[in-house]
Design an enzyme around this catalytic site. Structure first.
Site, PDB file in Angstrom:
ATOM      1  N   CYS A 229     -40.964  -5.111  65.465  1.00  0.00           N
ATOM      2  CA  CYS A 229     -40.345  -6.313  64.917  1.00  0.00           C
ATOM      3  C   CYS A 229     -39.428  -5.888  63.776  1.00  0.00           C
ATOM      4  O   CYS A 229     -38.994  -4.736  63.731  1.00  0.00           O
ATOM      5  CB  CYS A 229     -41.403  -7.319  64.459  1.00  0.00           C
ATOM      6  SG  CYS A 229     -42.345  -6.788  63.004  1.00  0.00           S
TER       7      CYS A 229
ATOM      8  N   CYS B 264     -40.659 -14.127  55.520  1.00  0.00           N
ATOM      9  CA  CYS B 264     -39.381 -14.832  55.547  1.00  0.00           C
ATOM     10  C   CYS B 264     -38.619 -14.607  56.845  1.00  0.00           C
ATOM     11  O   CYS B 264     -37.752 -15.401  57.198  1.00  0.00           O
ATOM     12  CB  CYS B 264     -38.526 -14.449  54.344  1.00  0.00           C
ATOM     13  SG  CYS B 264     -38.015 -12.728  54.303  1.00  0.00           S
TER      14      CYS B 264
END
Length: 356
Positions: free
Chosen positions: A318, A182
């Site tokens: 990330c 997502c």
């Protein structure tokens, strides 16, 4: 137990007082207090499940608020478990609410899950799902699965009454390059509410024995077409023969990959001049980033791969550790001699304050 409180469901002849009593003595562990966990916990709490445990180590962020509807703007930065339990207590003071402010790991999974009757998996990553599955198989506990992608969702029940396990439909962990998430692709805010409530319904059915449990059935939901589809699958011999957890649950990778924990990264940043590449989107990077990092979004990485210094080790980070692995695969394919190190868990797992 207040009979008046639950009268609208106990008056259902298929449910009745006996089912309500089963709910009141049940112990359910919900792993994840995010998009799926919030609606599931809200309804299980409202319906009278006696004990609810919540496993989560994340804090509320602004990007959570469009789908994790129990959190408010003034709670950004607060632990989700702390915030959510306050609201659940206000909703139903009879519930025994237990906070497990931690990540689920190989060290704590068996001990945590053993305390409960079943698990509702509201996590958002494959390593946790495989860990939950294996722990539930060992402990002979059913678990209710849910997953999201964009406008779609999935629900099933595994390890229920000698039924199929998660590995019967997903035998091995995928390559990280194959995994959407997502953070990259987004999710429509209402979809987690739909899937989380479907998970809660399956929990109620497992506990009370009403209806037909989604065991051996994989429910697919498409929000854009408002379409539901069921796929039947069978138990695969041997998948319920797990007797111990693996040493680690990590993604299958075609290349060898070095990794580092966020704690180790924190220590190195204090003592060394690292080359740290942050591959998140611009919006994520602007919201929070490490001052030492170099920002190259994953979408731009291939065109900017020559801007990286390959004489030094390259640490890649990330939001959750998935895109950084994709970035490492991409760089390795172009620069096979590069020394690449993945930061496990990414920003989500990073102790931000310790690094400031």
């Amino acid at each position: 137990m207040s009979l008046e409180r639950y009268s609208r469901q106990t008056q259902l002849k298929e449910f009745g007082l006996e089912a309500q009593k089963k709910l009141s003595t049940a112990k359910v562990l919900v792993i994840g207090a995010g998009g799926l966990g919030v609606p599931a916990l809200t309804y299980l709490n409202a319906m009278g499940v006696g004990t609810l445990g919540i496993v989560d180590s994340d804090v509320v962020s602004l990007s959570n608020l469009h789908r994790q509807v129990s959190y408010y703007e003034n709670e950004v930065g607060e632990p989700k478990v702390t915030s959510l339990i306050k609201k659940l207590q206000a909703q139903n003071s009879e519930t025994n609410l237990i906070a497990h402010h931690t990540f689920l790991t190989t060290e704590n999974a068996l001990e945590l899950i053993a305390q409960y009757d079943l698990v509702l998996d509201a996590s958002d990553n494959f390593p946790t799902r495989y860990l939950v599955n294996d722990a539930c198989v060992i402990l002979k506990k059913p678990f209710v699965y849910g997953a999201l992608h964009s406008f779609e969702g999935q629900v099933s029940v595994f390890n229920f009454q000698d039924g199929p396990t998660y590995r019967c439909i997903f035998p091995t962990m995928p390559n990280p390059a194959e995994i959407p998430n997502c953070n990259e692709n987004g999710v429509l805010g209402v979809v987690p509410g739909i899937i989380g409530n479907l998970q809660a319904l399956e929990v109620v059915k497992v506990i009370t024995g009403i209806g037909e449990v989604l065991s051996g059935k994989f429910l697919l939901f498409d929000g854009l077409s408002q379409n539901y589809q069921k796929i039947n699958f069978k138990k695969v011999a041997g998948n319920d023969a797990i007797t111990q957890l693996k040493d680690a649950y990590e993604f299958s990778c075609e290349i060898g990959q070095n990794s580092i924990s966020t704690q180790e990264l924190a220590l190195l940043l204090k003592s060394e001049d690292l080359q740290l590449i942050d591959v998140r989107t611009e919006a994520e990077y602007d919201q929070f980033h490490l001052e030492e990092s170099i920002h190259i979004p994953l979408a731009d990485l291939e065109s900017k791969v020559d801007t990286i210094n390959y004489s030094k080790e390259i640490y890649v980070i990330c939001q959750s550790g998935i895109r950084s692995q994709k970035a490492i695969h991409l760089i390795a394919a172009i620069k096979p001699n590069a020394t690449l190190i993945n930061v496990e868990g990414g920003i989500n797992k990073l102790n931000r304050y310790a690094l400031r």
